[in-house]
Design an enzyme around this catalytic site. Structure first.
Site: not given
Ligand code: GLN
Length: 508
Positions: A80, A155, A179
């Protein structure tokens, strides 16, 4: 097609490499061509064939010297784009870091490389890992290999899409509020977020420091184990890294040993391998917001676990709904602090024109950050500001403690593991939530509590839904602290009796 797809696990690929049936270089070259052929997915942001081939050649040289193959020898993986890498650019999918090249590797990156994994490049994600659909990337959305008009989840959307499409065998992701689990669920692959502090955050671009935790995404539990075990371990360069996990040293080998022990217990139990296991099913995870197709697939999976000897216990996690406002106060607060380092002075984007230094900083940040990141910074600075700190931030921290207590009560009194859905629905279409950022926030309802509590949790494929029945559904498994090896063994038992994890989208 990538050559690695001929192997159903990392272990079988390692055997073929050791037997010289295939070389790391051949694997890398075929993965590079497969990635080229699927640029439509927009999963990879940066590839550099020369760097990848050099890593593969190192592995082949080791094997040529008749050395034992390291655990991940030749395994094609991707990172990532929030893990810093010395070779490839690291952008966190932000214009702010558009051209950034790190002078060092993240601990996760160097550990996996030392274990023999070959990096194919950097994977698209939501900007600074903020999002639930990978639509917040400054470099365009990622497409779901099961339906290229659907989101892959976020994400870590590029990570899940690349594994689902068969471009790479496994990928790293990060999970701040879901995410790793959520994109794994929406792309029909498996993912695990370990206990907070198990994997080093050194070199992982910070979003919400008290929540961020790295975890792998792969087809099935056994491959996740192959990655998670060497990734984990104490790192003196990360102040939140744990030295011990329940009196055991936090070092590679711990999770594998726990997995092996759990598998032994399962085998000894014969036809009821999960006998004695109590699965807590929280009522709040099956409320009105859950789509019927997801509910049905999760229900079928639970029955499969019961058929294997497990016992189902109805439990309550009464603050499930509160985890949304709690998380969306704490995560933005930490983000606003973490992101203050992007000031246009030290690194990152700097505006071309400005008057004084203040204008330079504000213009650089306005130009460099995308709308969701700016929204989070505004929310975060607001809840931390004088006069609102007590009402929002402090209050959220108190509720966070109650959420931790709810989980602890469930584990100490009612169950050994908790199961439920990962997401309220299958993958949305790209653009569907465009005018409604809060819709994305609400879809995190089943994953946020786990992150606030720092617990390990995973997602495994358990069915399909959507109008055409072609969109994957994930089952969430939540364990108590430091139980990732047992969770993986549990998921492995399920995967021995089901084939959801073997389904592949067209063209993969
Ligand atoms: N959807 C959540 C956020 O936008 C989690 C994202 C994540 O785990 N990085 O913060």
């Amino acid at each position: 097609m990538s050559l690695h797809q001929e192997f159903d696990s990392i272990a079988s690929l390692r055997k073929a490499l050791e037997a010289r049936k295939i070389s790391a270089r051949e694997l890398a070259d075929s993965a590079l061509s497969a990635i080229q052929a699927r640029t439509d997915l927009n999963a990879f942001l940066h590839v550099d064939p020369a760097l990848t081939q050099a890593q593969a050649d190192v592995v082949d040289r080791l094997l040529a010297q008749d050395q034992a193959a390291p655990a991940l020898a030749g395994v094609p993986i991707g990172h990532k784009d929030v893990f810093v890498t010395q070779g490839w650019r690291t952008t966190a999918s932000s214009k702010m870091l558009g051209q950034y090249v790190s002078p060092f590797d993240a601990t996760v990156v160097s550990r996996l490389q030392n274990a023999g994994a070959v990096c194919l490049g950097k994977l698209n994600c939501d900007e600074f890992a903020m999002g639930s659909g990978n639509e917040n990337s400054a470099f365009g959305p990622v497409r779901n290999p099961w339906d290229t008009n659907a989101v892959p989840g976020g994400s870590s959307g590029g990570s899940a899409a690349a594994v689902a499409a068969g471009l790479i065998m496994a990928a790293t992701g990060t999970d701040t509020g879901g995410s790793v689990r959520q994109p794994a669920a929406l792309c029909g692959v498996s993912g695990i977020k370990p206990t907070y502090g198990t994997v080093s955050r050194y070199g992982m671009i910070a979003y919400g420091s008290s929540l961020d935790q790295a975890g792998p995404i792969a087809r099935h539990a056994r491959d996740l184990l192959e990655l998670l075990d060497p990734m984990s371990g104490f790192d003196p360069r990360d102040a939140t890294s744990l030295e011990t996990c329940d009196e055991q040293a936090n070092e590679p080998g711990r999770i594998r040993a726990q997995f092996d022990a759990a598998v032994q217990v399962q085998q000894a139990a014969g036809s009821q391998p999960l006998k004695g296991l109590r699965i807590g099913v929280p009522a709040e995870f099956f409320g009105a917001g859950l789509a019927p197709d997801v509910a049905a697939a999760v229900e079928t999976a639970l029955r499969q676990f019961e058929a294997l000897g497990a016992q189902r216990v109805e439990i309550s996690l009464p603050r499930t709904e509160l985890s949304i406002p709690t998380y969306y106060v704490i995560a933005p607060a930490e983000a606003s602090s973490n992101l203050s380092r992007y000031d246009g002075v030290r690194y990152g984007h700097r505006a071309a024109e400005y008057g004084d230094i203040q204008q330079m900083t504000s213009r650089s940040r306005t130009e460099g950050f995308g709308p969701e990141v700016l929204r989070r910074i505004m929310v975060g600075t607001y809840v931390l500001s004088h006069g609102y700190y007590d009402a929002y931030y402090l209050q959220a921290q108190r509720v966070r403690r109650l959420i931790v207590n709810d989980f602890q009560q469930a584990f100490s009194q009612h169950c050994d593991v908790i199961m439920g859905p990962v997401t309220p629905s299958v993958a949305k279409q790209i653009g569907e939530n465009r005018d409604d950022p809060v819709a994305d926030w609400l879809s995190d309802i089943y994953t946020l509590g786990v992150s606030l509590a720092g617990l390990p949790a995973m997602s495994i494929p358990c069915g399909f839904g959507g109008a055409r029945g072609n969109l994957p559904i994930g089952l969430q498994l939540i364990g108590n602290y430091f139980s990732e090896g047992s969770l993986l063994a549990l998921a492995d038992q399920f995967q021995q009796h089901t084939d959801w994890h073997q389904r592949k989208p067209e063209h993969a």
